[in-house]
Design a protein around this motif. Structure first.
Motif, short mmCIF file in Angstrom:
data_model
loop_
_atom_site.label_atom_id
_atom_site.label_comp_id
_atom_site.label_asym_id
_atom_site.label_seq_id
_atom_site.Cartn_x
_atom_site.Cartn_y
_atom_site.Cartn_z
N VAL A 119 0.86 -1.19 0.00
CA VAL A 119 0.00 0.00 0.00
C VAL A 119 0.89 1.23 0.00
N GLU A 120 0.26 2.38 -0.26
CA GLU A 120 0.97 3.65 -0.18
C GLU A 120 0.44 4.38 1.05
N LEU A 121 1.32 4.93 1.87
CA LEU A 121 0.88 5.60 3.10
C LEU A 121 1.01 7.11 2.92
N SER A 122 -0.08 7.83 3.22
CA SER A 122 -0.01 9.30 3.20
C SER A 122 0.75 9.78 4.43
N ALA A 123 1.58 10.78 4.25
CA ALA A 123 2.37 11.30 5.37
C ALA A 123 2.47 12.83 5.26
N HIS A 124 2.68 13.46 6.42
CA HIS A 124 3.02 14.88 6.44
C HIS A 124 4.46 14.97 6.93
N LEU A 125 5.19 15.90 6.38
CA LEU A 125 6.57 16.10 6.81
C LEU A 125 6.58 17.19 7.87
N LYS A 126 7.18 16.91 9.02
CA LYS A 126 7.21 17.92 10.08
C LYS A 126 8.59 18.57 10.13
N VAL A 127 8.59 19.89 10.04
CA VAL A 127 9.85 20.63 9.96
C VAL A 127 9.98 21.50 11.20
N ASP A 128 11.16 21.49 11.80
CA ASP A 128 11.43 22.34 12.96
C ASP A 128 11.93 23.69 12.45
N THR A 129 11.13 24.73 12.67
CA THR A 129 11.52 26.06 12.19
C THR A 129 12.01 26.95 13.34
N GLY A 130 12.32 26.33 14.48
CA GLY A 130 12.90 27.14 15.55
C GLY A 130 12.42 26.78 16.94
N MET A 131 11.45 25.88 17.05
CA MET A 131 10.94 25.57 18.39
C MET A 131 11.78 24.49 19.08
N SER A 132 12.61 23.81 18.31
CA SER A 132 13.47 22.75 18.86
C SER A 132 12.67 21.68 19.58
N ARG A 133 11.54 21.30 18.96
CA ARG A 133 10.78 20.16 19.46
C ARG A 133 10.76 19.17 18.31
#
Ligand SMILES: Cc1ncc(COP(=O)(O)O)c(C=O)c1O
Length: 377
Positions: A119-133
């Protein structure tokens, strides 16, 4: 039923989702955040309310929260925003949950798990833009994107980041916004179009329209609360939660007598105390010891002495007509008076999200305007 309850208005949640829509406009998608039992309101009921109100997607923090919603029949797309272990990859595939991918290791494990099941899995890419979490560091994208693109079974339909302080730190938010816009451009160039581009949660939905992008992620405001948003910028939200109990016991207290643990409070003059069966084990903060008020007979009465595990004491000397069994409002409205979650949070030295999310499972939730009008013990 226990003489203490949380009253939840699902109509308030649908109203508040409508307020979000009116702020962001029709073209912007809404991901309704229902993590932590929808900030204490009950994830399943809140999820149904948000779906009825037209939320495009739901969001939780944990894989387990996503699985629980699926097991209870929620079919709406669910984004899991929190960090997870690569070993949990197959659960995303099995339960059709959308991961927020924050590392190459996670992406590799997810792709392998999806590939195994063809199967193909939908995903979102999470980018750290400064919160360092959570999130891939922004400055690692150039190197990582081609490697992410090479993984066969992931389809990136979204990119997200989270703001550290949108209502108070304008320059920092400008920088986060800039880095996010750049991340969107880089991701689009390598992975193709990503329809869900989301940065704004409640405060930024209200204060930073330039951060709305194509999608927003409200949590707090769905439940009628806001943090840090100045009065003039507050939309007309309706509180969705009220904490009510009954007077279980009325007793005289004489001037100079001590109330509750620690002997921190002495009664200044002869009065009457009401013992109310709600305590810190229910999520009512101990930090509110001698700091909060309760509504009795439509009047504000002081909470006196330490909050106990299972009870609080209220000085009801000013309401001589009150009787055992009368309603006590610790959060919410009675007559002309209202105790807001913002008031409780301020008095307890915390934020509204924490007050709501920590309301305990021991409190029955009563759904006031649900179609079936039901109660969850
Ligand atoms: C990644 C993420 N998005 C959205 C939200 C919702 O934030 P708020 O409750 O301020 O709307 C949260 C809450 O903590 C979050 O962690």
């Amino acid at each position: 039923m226990r003489p203490a309850r949380l009253e939840i208005s699902l109509n308030a949640i649908t109203h508040n989702l409508g307020v979000v829509r009116s702020l962001v406009g029709d073209g912007v998608r809404v991901i309704a955040v229902v993590k932590a039992e929808a900030y204490g309101h009950g994830a399943l009921r809140a999820a149904h309310a948000c779906r009825r109100a037209g939320a495009d997607m739901l969001a939780v923090a944990l894989v387990e929260e996503g699985i629980a919603l699926r097991q209870q029949g929620i079919l709406t797309p669910i984004l899991v925003m929190g960090a997870f272990l690569p070993s949990q990859a197959q659960e995303f595939v099995a339960w059709r949950l959308t991961p927020a991918v924050m590392s190459l290791e996670q992406a590799t494990a997810l792709s392998a798990a999806a590939h195994r099941l063809r199967v193909e899995l939908s995903a979102h890419l999470k980018v750290d833009t400064g919160m360092s979490r959570g999130g891939l560091r922004h400055d690692s994208l150039r190197e990582l994107l081609p490697q992410l693109a090479a993984l066969p079974a992931l389809r990136y339909e979204g990119i997200m980041s989270h703001l550290a302080d949108p209502a108070n730190s304008a320059e920092f938010t400008d920088r986060q916004r800039e880095l996010f816009a750049d991340a969107v451009a880089q991701v689009t160039a390598v992975l193709g179009p990503v329809p869900y581009q989301h940065l704004a949660a409640s405060a930024a939905i209200c204060c930073r329209p330039d951060c709305h992008f194509t999608t927003v992620r409200p949590g707090n405001m769905l439940y009628g609360a806001l943090e840090d948003v100045p009065t003039e910028g507050r939309p007309p939200l309706r509180p969705a939660m009220a904490l009510k109990a009954c007077i279980a016991l009325l007793k005289p207290a004489l001037a100079g007598e001590v109330v509750s643990y620690g002997c921190t409070y002495r009664v200044p003059r002869d009065t009457t105390l009401a013992v109310v069966p709600v305590g810190y084990a229910d999520g009512y903060p101990r930090a509110l010891s001698s700091q909060a008020e309760a509504l009795v007979g439509g009047q504000r009465c002081p909470l006196v002495g330490r909050v106990c595990m299972d009870s609080v004491m209220v000085d009801v000397g000013g309401v001589p007509t009150c009787r055992v069994g009368d309603e006590v409002v610790l959060l919410g409205r009675q007559g002309e008076e209202t105790i807001t979650v913002e008031e409780l949070a301020r008095r307890a030295g915390t934020i509204t999200q924490e007050i709501m999310a920590r309301m305990g499972s021991r409190l029955p939730r009563v759904y006031m305007d649900d179609e079936q009008g039901t109660t969850d013990a």
